[in-house]
Design an enzyme around this catalytic site. Structure first.
Site, PDB file in Angstrom:
ATOM      1  N   LYS A  79       0.869  -1.174   0.000  1.00  0.00           N
ATOM      2  CA  LYS A  79       0.000   0.000   0.000  1.00  0.00           C
ATOM      3  C   LYS A  79       0.906   1.225   0.000  1.00  0.00           C
ATOM      4  O   LYS A  79       1.750   1.370   0.891  1.00  0.00           O
ATOM      5  CB  LYS A  79      -0.914  -0.002   1.228  1.00  0.00           C
ATOM      6  CG  LYS A  79      -2.025   1.038   1.203  1.00  0.00           C
ATOM      7  CD  LYS A  79      -2.948   0.842   2.399  1.00  0.00           C
ATOM      8  CE  LYS A  79      -4.133   1.805   2.356  1.00  0.00           C
ATOM      9  NZ  LYS A  79      -5.054   1.585   3.510  1.00  0.00           N
ATOM     10  N   ASP A 118     -14.519  -4.841  -3.459  1.00  0.00           N
ATOM     11  CA  ASP A 118     -13.087  -4.869  -3.778  1.00  0.00           C
ATOM     12  C   ASP A 118     -12.231  -4.894  -2.520  1.00  0.00           C
ATOM     13  O   ASP A 118     -11.009  -4.997  -2.608  1.00  0.00           O
ATOM     14  CB  ASP A 118     -12.697  -3.677  -4.660  1.00  0.00           C
ATOM     15  CG  ASP A 118     -13.037  -2.342  -4.021  1.00  0.00           C
ATOM     16  OD1 ASP A 118     -14.218  -2.118  -3.715  1.00  0.00           O
ATOM     17  OD2 ASP A 118     -12.115  -1.519  -3.816  1.00  0.00           O
TER      18      ASP A 118
END
Length: 445
Positions: free
Chosen positions: A109, A247
């Protein structure tokens, strides 16, 4: 154990991902390394320099993926379908086996832009990385099936964000997860009517992640069971994920991707974590509904390669699976085991009603009740009566149970931990909190 690199995702082929290059950061300052998690995959002996090379510069592991892969997926975002998403600020960096033989993924991330970044910069704020560490550590201690915050490296870029003072510091986070595959991956294939790729994905998940054989119905049933368990464990932990879009739902039922998360101080079904969740779609009390709705979308996608009737029949099992999981999670946090006289369902209902009525802090209730106790006062008479038909499954021998206060993780403490870093570059409160959370986890285990 020894590090066991894998390349299983490559068997799916080009329709599933795009090779990408990581961002070249101006700095790589190691702020957090999870040696406990590293020991489960044979990487705890890495030096800090080696750690930074892999998790800050993304030097590949020999025998694993030669290049990072940005996965392609779609998703419902607050129930509106969006075909224009995918790994926008992260990628699948490596695969390996853990000590239990499971296929594990390193996902990132804040590792840079990909073909799916749209107008985003592909970066992560340092505060966002710190918050994810706190969320995953607390959830793991409370028995929630969660990704592990594996590494946090500060990257030396000044980021501008609309929801926090800017410019702010940047970081790259690496997660250790049991799969990087989301429900949205299945939705994309259904949207594109790619039945061949859908069959390949079903086979991949069953063989590598669920450890089973069969077809789409077996895959759906596994996802239902795991997502029902996740919903139950969120409730008993008092946790609100905040963004339960398709998602953000892992096909293994493992919780991940922590943005606006919060722990609710009280048993308040309407408590929300995201300031933009105006309708309370993902409020505390609606999380089981949200996860049920998400597995419905998985079933809808699987109609591309399966008859509809058995998928619908499988979906009908979710409510019972959730009730079973909720009872089991409640008894785990209470440290209780039933006797033949016990009525677990009645105990769960009594706790739900009493906590709503009394507004007693959730963490305080479980702290006082662990091992067969209950708080004082007439409001808890029914709980005490029902608990008498259970026996302690665990003792209160750990020193944690002598503490004056339970270990909690509310927004005020999260902000205080971040302020120490932001204002004084003092990482002591973060590391002290992680140690305190893990100590609580030992007492609960």
């Amino acid at each position: 154990m020894h590090f066991s690199p894998q390349q299983a995702i490559l068997t799916l082929g080009d329709p599933f991902y795009d090779p990408v290059a990581p961002a070249d950061f101006p700095q790589t300052i190691l702020r957090f390394r999870n040696d406990r998690a590293a020991a489960t995959v044979g990487l705890e002996t890495l030096t800090d320099a080696q750690w930074i090379a892999h998790f800050g510069r993304f030097q590949p592991f020999e025998g694993s993926l030669p290049r990072p892969l940005a996965l392609r997926y779609h998703g419902h975002q607050f129930r509106s379908y969006n075909p224009d998403i995918g790994d926008g600020r992260g990628f699948l960096f490596a695969q390996m086996r853990d000590e239990a033989g499971r296929l594990m993924d390193f996902g990132t991330k804040g590792s840079g832009q990909t073909p799916y970044s749209r107008f985003g910069d592909g970066r992560l704020t340092l505060k966002g990385g710190v918050r994810e560490i706190l969320a995953t550590e607390m959830l793991q201690a409370l028995g929630v099936n969660t990704s592990k915050s594996f590494s946090l490296i500060e990257t030396g870029e000044a980021l501008h964000r609309g929801d926090e003072p800017s410019p702010t510091r940047s970081a790259v986070l690496v997660r250790l997860s049991h799969s990087h595959v989301r429900i949205g991956v299945f939705q994309r294939l259904a949207y594109e009517k790619d039945a061949e790729s859908m069959r390949a994905l079903v086979a991949y998940v069953l063989a590598n992640l669920h450890g089973s054989e069969g077809g789409p119905v077996e895959l759906l049933q596994g996802a239902i069971t795991r997502c029902a368990d996740l919903a139950a464990s969120y409730m008993v932990a008092g946790f609100v994920h905040g963004v339960l879009n398709t998602d953000n739902i892992n096909i293994t039922g493992e919780s991940f991707d922590y943005g606006p998360w919060r722990f609710t101080p009280e048993w308040d079904p309407g408590f929300t974590a995201a300031y933009f969740d105006h309708a309370g779609l993902y409020s505390f009390g609606r999380q089981p509904e949200a996860l049920y709705w998400n597995v419905m979308q998985l079933a809808a996608a699987l109609r591309l390669v399966s008859d509809e009737a058995p998928l619908i029949a499988a979906l009908d099992s979710f409510p019972d699976a959730y009730e079973t999981a909720l009872t089991a999670a409640m008894l785990r946090r209470l440290g209780l085991a039933p006797t033949p006289l016990a009525n677990p369902a009645a105990l769960v209902l009594a706790i739900d009603g009493t906590l709503r009525e009394t507004k007693m802090p959730i963490d305080r209730f479980f702290f006082e009740s662990f091992g067969g106790n209950a708080p004082e006062g007439p409001a808890f008479d029914e709980i005490r009566r029902l608990i008498a038909d259970f026996v302690p499954a665990r003792t209160r021998d750990h020193p944690y149970w002598s503490d004056a206060q339970p270990c909690s993780m509310h927004i005020e403490e999260v902000e205080a931990i971040w302020s120490a870093i932001d204002e004084r570059d003092d990482w002591g409160p973060l590391h002290d909190k992680v140690a305190a959370i893990r100590r609580m986890g030992e007492a609960l285990a």
